[in-house]
Design an enzyme around this catalytic site. Structure first.
Site, mmCIF file in Angstrom:
data_model
loop_
_atom_site.group_PDB
_atom_site.id
_atom_site.type_symbol
_atom_site.label_atom_id
_atom_site.label_comp_id
_atom_site.label_asym_id
_atom_site.label_seq_id
_atom_site.Cartn_x
_atom_site.Cartn_y
_atom_site.Cartn_z
ATOM 1 N N TYR A 68 0.820 -1.222 0.000
ATOM 2 C CA TYR A 68 0.000 0.000 0.000
ATOM 3 C C TYR A 68 0.851 1.269 0.000
ATOM 4 O O TYR A 68 0.483 2.281 -0.592
ATOM 5 C CB TYR A 68 -1.008 -0.040 1.162
ATOM 6 C CG TYR A 68 -2.163 -0.953 0.821
ATOM 7 C CD1 TYR A 68 -2.168 -2.288 1.220
ATOM 8 C CD2 TYR A 68 -3.194 -0.498 0.020
ATOM 9 C CE1 TYR A 68 -3.199 -3.142 0.837
ATOM 10 C CE2 TYR A 68 -4.234 -1.350 -0.371
ATOM 11 C CZ TYR A 68 -4.220 -2.669 0.029
ATOM 12 O OH TYR A 68 -5.235 -3.517 -0.374
ATOM 13 N N ASP A 72 -7.580 5.415 -5.505
ATOM 14 C CA ASP A 72 -6.381 6.198 -5.809
ATOM 15 C C ASP A 72 -6.508 7.690 -5.520
ATOM 16 O O ASP A 72 -5.536 8.441 -5.666
ATOM 17 C CB ASP A 72 -5.972 5.980 -7.282
ATOM 18 C CG ASP A 72 -7.106 6.329 -8.266
ATOM 19 O OD1 ASP A 72 -7.200 5.666 -9.319
ATOM 20 O OD2 ASP A 72 -7.906 7.256 -7.983
ATOM 21 N N HIS A 132 -14.917 1.434 -2.242
ATOM 22 C CA HIS A 132 -13.862 0.603 -1.655
ATOM 23 C C HIS A 132 -12.871 1.400 -0.819
ATOM 24 O O HIS A 132 -11.756 0.952 -0.572
ATOM 25 C CB HIS A 132 -13.127 -0.157 -2.774
ATOM 26 C CG HIS A 132 -14.019 -1.124 -3.476
ATOM 27 N ND1 HIS A 132 -13.795 -1.540 -4.760
ATOM 28 C CD2 HIS A 132 -15.168 -1.732 -3.082
ATOM 29 C CE1 HIS A 132 -14.759 -2.385 -5.125
ATOM 30 N NE2 HIS A 132 -15.609 -2.513 -4.129
ATOM 31 N N THR A 136 -13.957 -0.644 -16.152
ATOM 32 C CA THR A 136 -14.034 -1.684 -15.128
ATOM 33 C C THR A 136 -14.389 -3.022 -15.743
ATOM 34 O O THR A 136 -15.177 -3.102 -16.675
ATOM 35 C CB THR A 136 -15.057 -1.338 -14.029
ATOM 36 O OG1 THR A 136 -15.079 -2.396 -13.054
ATOM 37 C CG2 THR A 136 -16.474 -1.138 -14.587
HETATM 38 C C1 BV8 Z 1 -17.917 -8.582 0.188
HETATM 39 C C2 BV8 Z 1 -9.842 -2.014 -2.470
HETATM 40 C C3 BV8 Z 1 -19.142 -9.773 1.734
HETATM 41 C C4 BV8 Z 1 -8.563 -2.693 -2.055
HETATM 42 C C5 BV8 Z 1 -11.057 -3.674 -3.783
HETATM 43 C C6 BV8 Z 1 -21.002 -11.772 -4.749
HETATM 44 C C7 BV8 Z 1 -21.558 -10.881 -3.847
HETATM 45 C C8 BV8 Z 1 -20.769 -10.310 -2.851
HETATM 46 C C9 BV8 Z 1 -19.414 -10.626 -2.758
HETATM 47 C C10 BV8 Z 1 -18.860 -11.496 -3.651
HETATM 48 C C11 BV8 Z 1 -19.647 -12.071 -4.643
HETATM 49 N N1 BV8 Z 1 -18.840 -12.877 -5.367
HETATM 50 C C12 BV8 Z 1 -17.585 -12.812 -4.883
HETATM 51 C C13 BV8 Z 1 -17.565 -12.014 -3.833
HETATM 52 C C14 BV8 Z 1 -16.393 -11.731 -3.029
HETATM 53 C C15 BV8 Z 1 -15.574 -10.542 -3.506
HETATM 54 C C16 BV8 Z 1 -15.434 -10.464 -4.991
HETATM 55 O O1 BV8 Z 1 -16.149 -9.719 -5.649
HETATM 56 N N2 BV8 Z 1 -14.484 -11.212 -5.537
HETATM 57 C C17 BV8 Z 1 -14.220 -11.144 -6.947
HETATM 58 C C18 BV8 Z 1 -12.727 -11.295 -7.186
HETATM 59 C C19 BV8 Z 1 -15.020 -12.225 -7.631
HETATM 60 N N3 BV8 Z 1 -16.148 -9.316 -3.016
HETATM 61 C C20 BV8 Z 1 -15.779 -8.908 -1.793
HETATM 62 O O2 BV8 Z 1 -15.035 -9.523 -1.064
HETATM 63 C C21 BV8 Z 1 -16.380 -7.591 -1.339
HETATM 64 N N4 BV8 Z 1 -16.913 -7.760 -0.027
HETATM 65 O O3 BV8 Z 1 -18.484 -9.147 -0.677
HETATM 66 O O4 BV8 Z 1 -18.200 -8.744 1.498
HETATM 67 C C22 BV8 Z 1 -19.404 -9.815 3.136
HETATM 68 C C23 BV8 Z 1 -20.713 -10.003 3.530
HETATM 69 C C24 BV8 Z 1 -20.978 -10.090 4.868
HETATM 70 C C25 BV8 Z 1 -19.952 -9.954 5.807
HETATM 71 C C26 BV8 Z 1 -18.643 -9.726 5.402
HETATM 72 C C27 BV8 Z 1 -18.362 -9.674 4.047
HETATM 73 C C28 BV8 Z 1 -15.311 -6.523 -1.237
HETATM 74 C C29 BV8 Z 1 -14.730 -6.245 -2.575
HETATM 75 C C30 BV8 Z 1 -13.793 -5.023 -2.491
HETATM 76 C C31 BV8 Z 1 -12.349 -5.451 -2.670
HETATM 77 N N5 BV8 Z 1 -11.487 -4.262 -2.697
HETATM 78 N N6 BV8 Z 1 -10.316 -2.547 -3.733
HETATM 79 C C32 BV8 Z 1 -7.412 -2.322 -2.961
HETATM 80 O O5 BV8 Z 1 -7.616 -1.626 -3.973
HETATM 81 O O6 BV8 Z 1 -6.282 -2.742 -2.642
HETATM 82 S S1 BV8 Z 1 -11.466 -4.308 -5.268
HETATM 83 C C33 BV8 Z 1 -10.324 -3.793 -6.397
HETATM 84 O O7 BV8 Z 1 -10.372 -4.704 -7.465
HETATM 85 C C34 BV8 Z 1 -10.652 -2.475 -7.023
HETATM 86 O O8 BV8 Z 1 -11.162 -1.560 -6.109
HETATM 87 C C35 BV8 Z 1 -11.632 -2.831 -8.089
HETATM 88 O O9 BV8 Z 1 -12.933 -2.825 -7.595
HETATM 89 C C36 BV8 Z 1 -11.275 -4.243 -8.408
HETATM 90 C C37 BV8 Z 1 -10.636 -4.321 -9.759
HETATM 91 O O10 BV8 Z 1 -11.664 -4.081 -10.680
HETATM 92 P P1 BV8 Z 1 -11.492 -2.995 -11.821
HETATM 93 O O11 BV8 Z 1 -11.443 -1.648 -11.228
HETATM 94 O O12 BV8 Z 1 -12.544 -3.296 -12.804
HETATM 95 O O13 BV8 Z 1 -10.064 -3.262 -12.416
HETATM 96 P P2 BV8 Z 1 -9.641 -4.417 -13.402
HETATM 97 O O14 BV8 Z 1 -8.171 -4.368 -13.503
HETATM 98 O O15 BV8 Z 1 -10.332 -5.670 -13.022
HETATM 99 O O16 BV8 Z 1 -10.272 -3.965 -14.805
HETATM 100 C C38 BV8 Z 1 -9.776 -2.790 -15.426
HETATM 101 C C39 BV8 Z 1 -10.703 -2.569 -16.601
HETATM 102 O O17 BV8 Z 1 -10.304 -1.385 -17.254
HETATM 103 C C40 BV8 Z 1 -10.634 -3.684 -17.628
HETATM 104 O O18 BV8 Z 1 -11.940 -3.950 -18.087
HETATM 105 C C41 BV8 Z 1 -9.791 -3.074 -18.758
HETATM 106 O O19 BV8 Z 1 -10.163 -3.570 -20.010
HETATM 107 C C42 BV8 Z 1 -10.163 -1.621 -18.641
HETATM 108 N N7 BV8 Z 1 -9.146 -0.667 -19.070
HETATM 109 C C43 BV8 Z 1 -7.800 -0.761 -18.949
HETATM 110 N N8 BV8 Z 1 -7.231 0.378 -19.393
HETATM 111 C C44 BV8 Z 1 -8.236 1.201 -19.794
HETATM 112 C C45 BV8 Z 1 -9.462 0.537 -19.592
HETATM 113 N N9 BV8 Z 1 -10.642 1.084 -19.887
HETATM 114 C C46 BV8 Z 1 -10.637 2.339 -20.404
HETATM 115 N N10 BV8 Z 1 -9.500 3.041 -20.618
HETATM 116 C C47 BV8 Z 1 -8.300 2.503 -20.335
HETATM 117 N N11 BV8 Z 1 -7.180 3.221 -20.568
#
Ligand code: BV8
Ligand code: ZN
Length: 320
Positions: free
Chosen positions: A74, A111, A128, A265
């Site tokens: 971090y 960020d 988040h 996203t």
């Molecule tokens: C929770 C902070 C429950 C930390 C982050 C269903 C329902 C609920 C939960 C879940 C579920 N299924 C699974 C889960 C669990 C989990 C989850 O979602 N897992 C995923 C991996 C499947 N979710 C959780 O754990 C959440 N909490 O559910 O709690 C609970 C209930 C009761 C009691 C207790 C708990 C918490 C999730 C939050 C995690 N924290 N961030 C940190 O940053 O260090 S998430 C983190 O990853 C980011 O914040 C962001 O959200 C995520 C990454 O996603 P993106 O931002 O989309 O980034 P990515 O790289 O994936 O994609 C980039 C995109 O940009 C791509 O599409 C690319 O093509 C595009 N791109 C690239 N360049 C460009 C562009 N587009 C345009 N222009 C460009 N130049």
């Protein structure tokens, strides 16, 4: 329309007409929005910090097993985010919010670039958290502070200047191995760390050694002296209740939602991704801005405009 945005005029026209006729608009932002500010996304190479998969470090378990490693992750991201500047898309969204009080932004990004683009805070929901919010790691202590831009947050987390080129350390593992090692330590709940482990941190192509940090090197709570942690939502943690309530209130109080912008996203993280279907259920037409045509929301009738390319270029053009 400037020539930088290569879309058929009719396509742009239909979007612009809809945008101008929209009152209630909601945006979901992801790491792709900040890509052109130079910040790596979570997927692909961006999702690797040295030899670790970022999503494995963004967990309470990783912090419990190795707070020094997680704080270095971090500390590095804080350093990078402070060096970065909001891009034209961050400002375009802030301008839209200033023009339209019925526009809200849900950002998954931690960020700090949307707030630095002067996005009206009452219309910006950081689902988040933020790299610049700090809170006590103890569940029984309420200490927290917002907008702490101290860099480095403690001397031990100073990002070393690029040092002399070093031989890759013997401990240098592939992402797979490193993640397995982290899991093994989590499973056996070993908290002692390998004392001679030296990790290397890529700083602008140079590799410099970072020694293992002991708890004493890390930031501590002024109230209870437990370790402080980044004020972000880790995987497995609930999103901030007040934020979720405010967003749900806005959605429920909307007789209808006119437009949803899904920007940079992969929409794979839940429950953030669930807002796309919620907006659609309220009648929103959906515009996706993404580099990757595969990253449109799954399902029938879930994407009405797809603008492929860099959000930093496209957004300022289509939101004009
Ligand atoms: C929770 C902070 C429950 C930390 C982050 C269903 C329902 C609920 C939960 C879940 C579920 N299924 C699974 C889960 C669990 C989990 C989850 O979602 N897992 C995923 C991996 C499947 N979710 C959780 O754990 C959440 N909490 O559910 O709690 C609970 C209930 C009761 C009691 C207790 C708990 C918490 C999730 C939050 C995690 N924290 N961030 C940190 O940053 O260090 S998430 C983190 O990853 C980011 O914040 C962001 O959200 C995520 C990454 O996603 P993106 O931002 O989309 O980034 P990515 O790289 O994936 O994609 C980039 C995109 O940009 C791509 O599409 C690319 O093509 C595009 N791109 C690239 N360049 C460009 C562009 N587009 C345009 N222009 C460009 N130049
Ligand atoms: Zn405390």
């Amino acid at each position: 329309m400037a020539s930088t945005v290569l879309f058929p005029p009719s396509y742009l026209e239909s979007f612009s007409t809809h945008l101008k006729g929209s009152t209630r608009i909601i945006a979901l932002l992801g790491a792709g929005l900040s890509a052109s500010s130079g910040l790596p996304t979570f997927r692909g190479a961006g999702g690797m910090w040295r030899s670790y998969d970022a999503t494995e470090l963004a967990t309470p378990e990783a912090f419990e097993v190795d707070p020094g490693l997680v704080w270095q992750f971090y500390g590095y991201r804080r350093h990078m985010a402070l060096k970065a500047q909001p891009n034209r898309a961050h400002y375009a969204l802030a301008e839209l919010a200033k023009r339209n009080k019925h526009f809200i932004t849900l950002s998954q990004n931690v960020d700090g670039l949307s707030p630095r683009a002067n996005h009206p805070s009452e219309q910006l929901h950081l689902l988040h958290g933020s790299l610049f919010d700090i809170k006590c790691s103890s569940n029984t202590c309420t200490y927290s502070r917002k907008d702490d831009f101290t860099e480095p947050i403690v001397p031990a987390l100073a990002i070393p200047k690029a040092g002399p080129q070093l031989e890759p350390s013997v401990n240098d593992k592939t992402g797979e191995e490193a993640t397995k090692a982290l899991y093994a330590a989590m499973e056996s709940k070993q908290s002692e760390r390998q004392h001679d482990r030296v990790n290397e941190l890529d700083i602008s192509d140079e590799r410099v050694p970072i020694p293992d940090l002991s708890d004493e090197d890390l930031p501590h709570c002024p109230q209870c002296n437990e370790l402080l942690r980044p004020g972000v939502v880790w995987f497995g943690e609930m999103l901030p209740e007040d934020t979720i309530d405010a967003v749900d209130e806005w959605i429920c109080s909307s007789p209808q939602i006119d437009l949803m912008l899904v920007i940079g996203t992969s929409a794979r993280v839940w429950p953030a991704a669930s807002y796309i279907a919620k907006a659609r259920a309220k009648g929103a037409q959906i515009a996706v801005i993404n580099m990757d045509p595969n990253d449109t929301p799954p399902g029938q009738d879930m994407c009405h405009w797809f603008f492929q390319g860099d959000a930093g270029i496209i957004l300022p053009e289509i939101l004009k």
